[in-house]
Design an enzyme around this catalytic site. Structure first.
Site, short mmCIF file in Angstrom:
data_model
loop_
_atom_site.label_atom_id
_atom_site.label_comp_id
_atom_site.label_asym_id
_atom_site.label_seq_id
_atom_site.Cartn_x
_atom_site.Cartn_y
_atom_site.Cartn_z
N CYS A 19 -38.54 -9.61 4.76
CA CYS A 19 -38.80 -10.25 4.10
C CYS A 19 -39.91 -8.74 4.22
CB CYS A 19 -39.94 -11.26 4.56
SG CYS A 19 -42.05 -12.04 4.19
N ASP A 52 -35.83 -20.01 -1.87
CA ASP A 52 -36.67 -18.94 -1.91
C ASP A 52 -38.13 -19.50 -2.93
OD1 ASP A 52 -38.72 -17.51 -1.01
OD2 ASP A 52 -37.24 -15.79 -0.33
N HIS A 54 -36.57 -18.77 2.13
CA HIS A 54 -36.88 -18.01 2.18
C HIS A 54 -36.81 -17.89 4.36
CE1 HIS A 54 -39.33 -13.90 1.62
NE2 HIS A 54 -40.13 -14.48 3.08
#
Length: 296
Positions: free
Chosen positions: A167, A232, A264
């Site tokens: 991330c 995502d 995600h």
């Protein structure tokens, strides 16, 4: 070396809050990610060493989590860059998994100067109070110090250095691969690729984050493996395709794998976003990528 001019990039309130520098890592999981999923993986320390260490920078010593096999002398090195939740239990577990397959893994607390993300109760606070105040230049300098630290221990092999991150750390993985020539391979997990992924007309550039992966993709020298989810919501697939096109203009040999049904955070086994099959497949792709580029 830490660049002293970095302090000039911080707001005055931040420059005057050095008392908030973290001196130790969080125990357990960050408050903002509670409750923890029943699928959470817990890797033991049998056959490995795992401890908190201090990595020296010019202005502070910041805490980091280090793991490596108990037996052996010099190990390939993987720098593990955390998500916005810092070096909490999940990132520590990732380091233990890497040690189990022969790596020295080092996960630095890159938010140490700005605050303790582990004690903030929601993601909005984590971003606004801490993460948004961390200059890229500061993080990149600290990551370089981690490579220096690995060498200084006498246990890390600087001819075999890789980086991976998730991330927020996924974006930093791309940046560090471009920044640090000692990195031989990288694996970026669902890190943002462009500054304005939704083409927001009100978007304003952030002076603390002046460049994004797509900006240097054509000139990238280090091979990076991008691991992304087709569902995502924060990283549109068109930005992934634009990144692929930009990488194709260069000679790094980088590639991106998209897992069509993954959201995600699909590697984050402690959160509902976890997708076991995709996470395990991507982990094996990462290990194979490192091996193929001499980091094993």
């Amino acid at each position: 070396m830490f660049d002293h001019h970095l302090t000039s990039l911080l707001p005055d309130t931040e420059r005057s809050r050095r008392e908030f520098v973290l001196t130790s890592l969080a125990a357990g999981f960050a408050l903002a990610v509670q409750p923890i999923s029943a699928q959470t993986i817990s890797t033991d320390t049998k056959g490995i060493t795992a401890d908190e260490v201090k990595v020296p920078a010019a202005d502070i010593e910041f805490p980091a989590y280090r793991t490596m096999p108990e037996q052996g002398k010099r190990f390939p090195v993987v720098i593990v860059i955390p998500e916005i939740f810092g070096v909490h239990e999940h990132i520590k577990d990732v380091c233990r998994r890497l040690a189990k397959v022969g790596y020295m893994a080092i996960a630095p607390e890159l938010f140490a100067r700005q605050g303790d993300v582990s004690k903030l109760e929601n993601i909005g606070e984590v971003i606004s109070k801490v993460v948004s105040k961390v200059p890229d230049a500061q993080a990149l300098s600290d990551l370089t110090r981690c490579v220096d630290y690995a060498a200084a221990t006498g246990r890390g092999d600087l001819k075999r250095v890789a980086v991976t991150g998730f991330c927020w750390g996924g974006r930093m993985t791309w940046l560090f691969a471009a920044h640090e020539p000692r990195v031989k391979a990288a694996a970026a997990w669902y890190g943002s690729l462009v500054a304005n992924p939704r083409n927001n007309p009100d978007f304003k550039p952030d002076p603390l984050r002046p460049k994004f992966p797509i900006d240097f993709a054509p000139t990238l020298a280090t091979p990076v493996l991008g691991l992304y989810g087709g569902k995502d919501q924060g990283i549109p697939l068109e930005t992934v395709e634009h990144m692929r096109e930009a990488l194709a203009k260069g000679k790094s040999g980088s590639k991106i794998i998209v897992y069509p049904d993954a959201p995600h955070g699909f590697h984050a086994d402690y959160r509902p976003s976890y997708r076991k099959d995709e996470a395990q497949a991507a982990w094996q792709e990462m290990l194979a990528w490192f091996k193929a580029h001499g980091v094993a």
